[in-house]
Write a protein that holds these residues in place. Structure first.
Motif, PDB file in Angstrom:
ATOM      1  N   GLU A  67       0.830  -1.201   0.000  1.00 55.08           N
ATOM      2  CA  GLU A  67       0.000   0.000   0.000  1.00 55.08           C
ATOM      3  C   GLU A  67       0.864   1.250   0.000  1.00 55.08           C
ATOM      4  O   GLU A  67       1.862   1.302   0.709  1.00 55.08           O
ATOM      5  N   VAL A  71       3.982   2.703  18.297  1.00 53.42           N
ATOM      6  CA  VAL A  71       3.565   1.468  18.967  1.00 53.42           C
ATOM      7  C   VAL A  71       2.679   0.729  17.994  1.00 53.42           C
ATOM      8  O   VAL A  71       1.882   1.338  17.284  1.00 53.42           O
ATOM      9  N   HIS A  72       2.813  -0.555  17.966  1.00 58.96           N
ATOM     10  CA  HIS A  72       1.912  -1.297  17.119  1.00 58.96           C
ATOM     11  C   HIS A  72       0.584  -1.459  17.831  1.00 58.96           C
ATOM     12  O   HIS A  72       0.538  -1.864  18.982  1.00 58.96           O
ATOM     13  N   LYS A  73      -0.496  -1.078  17.138  1.00 55.15           N
ATOM     14  CA  LYS A  73      -1.823  -1.249  17.720  1.00 55.15           C
ATOM     15  C   LYS A  73      -2.640  -2.120  16.791  1.00 55.15           C
ATOM     16  O   LYS A  73      -2.472  -2.035  15.567  1.00 55.15           O
ATOM     17  N   GLU A 122      -5.535  -1.846  15.702  1.00 55.13           N
ATOM     18  CA  GLU A 122      -6.346  -1.153  14.703  1.00 55.13           C
ATOM     19  C   GLU A 122      -5.534  -0.733  13.480  1.00 55.13           C
ATOM     20  O   GLU A 122      -6.097  -0.313  12.476  1.00 55.13           O
ATOM     21  N   MET A 123      -4.199  -0.871  13.577  1.00 57.54           N
ATOM     22  CA  MET A 123      -3.392  -0.513  12.420  1.00 57.54           C
ATOM     23  C   MET A 123      -3.311  -1.655  11.414  1.00 57.54           C
ATOM     24  O   MET A 123      -2.878  -1.464  10.291  1.00 57.54           O
ATOM     25  N   ASP A 124      -3.680  -2.863  11.837  1.00 56.47           N
ATOM     26  CA  ASP A 124      -3.617  -3.998  10.930  1.00 56.47           C
ATOM     27  C   ASP A 124      -4.838  -4.016  10.044  1.00 56.47           C
ATOM     28  O   ASP A 124      -5.743  -4.819  10.204  1.00 56.47           O
ATOM     29  N   THR A 125      -4.880  -3.112   9.095  1.00 58.01           N
ATOM     30  CA  THR A 125      -6.055  -3.048   8.254  1.00 58.01           C
ATOM     31  C   THR A 125      -5.858  -3.836   6.982  1.00 58.01           C
ATOM     32  O   THR A 125      -6.808  -4.132   6.289  1.00 58.01           O
ATOM     33  N   SER A 126      -4.629  -4.164   6.662  1.00 57.22           N
ATOM     34  CA  SER A 126      -4.380  -4.838   5.402  1.00 57.22           C
ATOM     35  C   SER A 126      -3.101  -5.648   5.515  1.00 57.22           C
ATOM     36  O   SER A 126      -2.194  -5.301   6.256  1.00 57.22           O
ATOM     37  N   ARG A 127      -3.056  -6.721   4.716  1.00 55.65           N
ATOM     38  CA  ARG A 127      -1.808  -7.496   4.685  1.00 55.65           C
ATOM     39  C   ARG A 127      -0.734  -6.736   3.945  1.00 55.65           C
ATOM     40  O   ARG A 127       0.436  -7.076   3.991  1.00 55.65           O
ATOM     41  N   ARG A 128      -1.155  -5.747   3.187  1.00 61.05           N
ATOM     42  CA  ARG A 128      -0.197  -5.056   2.323  1.00 61.05           C
ATOM     43  C   ARG A 128       0.241  -3.731   2.905  1.00 61.05           C
ATOM     44  O   ARG A 128       0.677  -2.846   2.198  1.00 61.05           O
ATOM     45  N   ARG A 129       0.067  -3.574   4.181  1.00 59.08           N
ATOM     46  CA  ARG A 129       0.473  -2.319   4.805  1.00 59.08           C
ATOM     47  C   ARG A 129       1.685  -2.601   5.672  1.00 59.08           C
ATOM     48  O   ARG A 129       1.614  -3.415   6.585  1.00 59.08           O
TER      49      ARG A 129
END
Lengths: 354, 496
Positions: free
Chosen positions: A93, A340-342, A344-351
């Protein structure tokens, strides 16, 4: 069904265009989804048939492509450009934080950051390695290997000191970084890298650790200064992590040592590898050819110059994944996080973030 | 199937904000267009130089002759006349220091630290540009309140004359004997100020008399007999007209409401998440506050009950440094590492917008170098801007219409370093401004009839559906994040 397929195949032999049309028709006709068949035996048969069909088609396509390429080469034409497979990385992305080489603010920021004094060789890196409070089995052996990888690294026992106290101590002793190896159930599972004197603190998850003795045909590293390879650190955050890692190693590699340490970032996982390399002139084959055929001298001389690079892994090998990057030195309570990894940031495998 | 993130950013109403960052750059961000403007960086003042890192900023966004005060790391406060960006270039400010002949509208003040030696040890944490006193005085001077880490507060008036800054400190006093000040705030009437910090309880000062009129008292030990040391990280007045209610955030992730007229201990105190509170900002309604913490969570809270109204979810990954509430629009901005001043909208145009929109803008800045703009009503992320550096502060510039800003830029570009020339241009700009407004009246009347109705529809729909969804989501998210942070803590329990 079987009869139909035969028919389709025989038609396919006639010509490309016809076969395509027929295939299309065929598909429309015989479009029985395996999932719509209720009898299991029949279903698996239909499935197997579909799979076989696909395989055959794929093979045909490959053959046709190879043939076309060969033909083009023979005719002296440009062969069709090779297709690039679509992977998760190259369909990544779009990210506005990816660094551009013409970004003057980036370089100004780099000059001003915490690592610039080390990277400009004003300070020589001096690393303190310590552990969590309980440490056994693979932990110590991992640390002894880290000590052989990172020059000018010192191991101190953790004891029962607070990490904040240790940071203070290391500041007084003029260390430039602290590495804390955290073990859980006798297996190293996290790495904390703290830049001194004023941060940042990176917390990594550590996984798939393979120690040197478990690597087949491993080499033993020398004490030369290693070369460092940092791959694919593209974004702002990636650059920062890259510079943090870079500041662990001395900036004057000794190329005679032929020792290289690699941090390769792929899909936000950072792969660590440690190798020795050698440039070999391949002579064995030439001697064979000499003995057998005694070719003309020109060909031999060209063949002799051929140099082959070979790698030997020294270990250890492990994978890091960034969990958080904190501004300043270690402070879990009052610290400010830069990243920080949250969930809600995992919106896509391509990010990807690095 | 790969999930995609077509982040639907509805865009935001036109606004103008200024952000300040760690390299000392000042960036002007503007959103244009009536509907769904995408905010962009339109101006950048200054050259990147880490020694000029901006520590604090304050804006006086009057209609005419607005002023911006910026405190930099090198221990100087520079005063910018920000309708004329020419003067804002830090390089020129340094030139001014060297050559006293061209210190025109902008003024550099060197703050001499009494006592402690280096300016790095005694950085400026609080800066306020007085609006009230400016009205009384001639337009060529302004008054500043500064406060340093060590607690040296001073009020000084600065003459913006051609001669170099003669910064006669009107009053100087020490706020605290020990400890470090980390937050200071001046109330709406500009006669009271609060200070707080590490080891310093919240205390209130009367700025006219320079006396301390009230000090907070730490809450008693808890049931285990454990006393948490005082460490305030942010503080604000709850409403503009009332200086007696103060909200403060602590390092131990507590938010407290103090009522000066009632008692010394906090009236209400509640916990928010697990990392220290880094920014607190009040809403206009006098009972809602916005809090941001060190791991990038932003939430609005009804301070009367201490109940969480909702969180602003938007993939914010860095600590929140500054929150700004637009005085009229329902928008907030926040920055991980960024600060913004939000600028006013043109009045006519704005009136139209305000009628149509019930929601408001909030900006916040974070350490993840993003400036984010939110709608207060729907708690929806309207837009975000990547600003490359660690940001320190954000302010709104509220006198903003598209026409004005463009003209200002033109005059800035054309303006020579000469006061005379600049002033002529200003007056010219003013007259054209009036014209533009009268013309704009007709236009905006049309526009407001057409466009905002659209907006109204969409925003209403959004709000309806979103409110429900967000309520459910907030609950579950909160649980999750709690779990996560707990597990994190466990992990590091050994380390700490």
């Amino acid at each position: 069904m079987g009869g139909k397929r035969k028919k389709g195949e025989s038609e396919g032999m006639e010509g490309d265009n016809d076969s395509k049309n027929n295939n299309k028709k065929m598909k429309q006709k015989s479009e029985i989804l395996p999932s719509s068949v209720k009898n299991k035996e029949k279903r698996s048969a239909v499935h197997a048939k579909l799979k076989h069909q696909k395989k055959v088609e794929k093979r045909k396509k490959l053959k046709a492509r190879d043939a076309a390429e060969k033909r083009a080469l023979e005719l002296g034409e440009e062969p069709a450009p090779k297709q690039i497979p679509r992977t998760i990385e190259n369909t990544r992305e779009a990210d506005e934080t990816v660094c551009m080489p013409d970004d003057e603010e980036l370089f100004a920021g780099n000059d001003a950051d915490e690592f610039s004094s080390i990277l400009k060789r004003d300070r020589t890196p001096k690393i303190l390695i310590t552990t969590c409070r309980f440490n056994s089995t693979r932990g110590p052996s991992f640390i002894s290997e880290l000590l052989s990888v990172i020059p000018n690294a010192h191991y101190n026992k953790r004891g029962t000191y607070d990490l904040k106290k240790i940071v203070e101590y290391a500041n007084n002793k003029e260390f430039t970084s602290i590495i804390v190896v955290h073990t859980n159930r006798r297996e190293p599972d996290a790495l904390l890298i703290i830049g001194l004197p004023d941060g940042p603190t990176a917390h990594f998850k550590l996984s798939s650790l393979v120690l040197r003795k478990d690597i087949k045909n491993h080499g033993n590293p020398t004490s030369h200064m290693p070369e460092l390879v940092l791959n694919n650190f593209t974004t702002r955050l990636g650059h920062r992590i890259g510079r943090l890692i870079q500041s662990l190693f001395p900036q004057d590699p000794n190329f005679r040592g032929r020792r290289v340490v690699t941090f390769h970032n792929q899909r936000d996982f950072i792969f660590f590898r440690h190798h020795r390399y050698v440039f070999e002139t391949k002579e064995s084959k030439q001697s064979d050819s000499k003995g057998k055929k005694a070719k003309d001298a020109k060909g031999e001389s060209i063949a002799k110059e051929k140099v082959v690079a070979r790698l030997q892994e020294c270990g250890p090998r492990f994978t890091l994944k960034l969990v958080s990057l904190q501004h300043g030195t270690f402070d879990t309570k009052g610290g400010e996080y830069e990243w920080v990894h949250k969930p809600e940031m995992d919106t896509s495998r391509r990010r990807f973030f690095l | 199937m790969p999930r995609t993130t077509a982040v639907e950013c509805p865009g935001c109403p036109p606004f103008r904000a200024l952000t300040f960052d760690a390299l000392g750059l000042i960036k002007g961000i503007e959103a244009r267009g009536k509907e769904g403007g995408v905010p962009k960086v339109v101006e950048r003042w200054g050259d990147p130089d880490a020694s000029k890192c901006v520590l604090a900023a304050s804006i006086d966004d009057r209609k005419t002759d607005p002023l911006l005060a910026v405190a930099r790391k090198s221990g100087r406060v520079s005063n910018l006349h920000f309708s004329s960006p020419v003067l804002v270039v830090p390089g020129q400010i340094e030139v001014e220091v060297l050559n006293p002949l061209n210190g025109e509208l902008s003024v550099t003040v060197s703050i001499v630290n009494s006592g402690s030696a280096r300016p790095e040890d005694d950085a400026i944490v609080g800066l306020h540009l007085f609006r009230r006193q400016r009205l009384e005085l001639t337009s060529r001077s302004c008054t500043l309140l500064t406060c340093t880490t060590k607690g040296n507060a001073s009020i000084r008036s600065v003459e913006m004359t051609d001669s170099p800054a003669d910064s006669g400190a009107l009053k100087t006093w020490s706020v605290c004997a020990s400890g470090n000040i980390s937050c200071s705030q001046v109330d709406g009437s500009e006669s009271y100020a609060i200070f707080g910090g590490k080891g310093v309880e919240v205390n209130m000062w009367d700025l006219d008399k320079c006396t301390k009129i009230w000090t907070g008292k730490p809450p008693p030990k808890n049931s285990l007999g454990i006393f948490t040391p005082t460490w305030f990280t942010s503080a604000t007045f709850l409403s503009k007209d009332d200086h007696r209610k103060v909200v403060a955030g602590t390092n131990s992730h507590q938010v407290r409401l103090y009522d000066v007229s009632a008692q010394r201990r906090p009236v209400i105190s509640f916990d928010f998440r697990e990392t220290s509170i880094k920014a607190v900002t009040e809403d206009l309604d006098g009972h809602t506050i916005y809090i941001g913490n060190g791991s990038g969570d932003l939430a609005s809270v009804d301070i009367r009950t201490g109940k969480l109204l909702g969180c602003f979810l938007g993939k914010c990954s860095g600590s929140i440094r500054s929150i700004a509430r637009h005085p009229e629009l329902p928008v907030i901005a926040s920055c991980g590492c960024v600060c913004m001043h939000i600028l006013h909208f043109g009045k006519l145009f704005f009136a139209g917008m305000a009628l149509q929109l019930a929601s408001q803008l909030v900006l916040f800045l974070g350490l993840d170098s993003y400036l984010r703009i939110w709608d207060i009503g729907t708690r929806q992320l309207l837009s975000s801007v990547f600003l490359k550096q660690h940001l320190t502060k954000v302010v709104f510039d509220t006198n903003f219409t598209e026409g004005i800003s463009r003209r200002v830029r033109e005059c800035g570009v054309g303006g020579a370093n000469n006061v005379m020339v600049l002033e002529v241009k200003h007056s010219a700009a003013d007259s054209t401004l009036h014209e533009a407004q009268s013309i704009g009246e007709v236009q905006s009347a049309d526009e407001t009839e057409k466009l905002p109705t659209k907006r109204k529809k969409s925003s209403k729909e959004d709000r309806g559906s979103r409110k429900k969804a967000s309520k459910v989501k907030d609950g579950s998210k909160k649980l999750k994040s709690k779990k996560r942070s707990k597990s994190l803590e466990n992990e590091f329990a050994d380390d700490a």
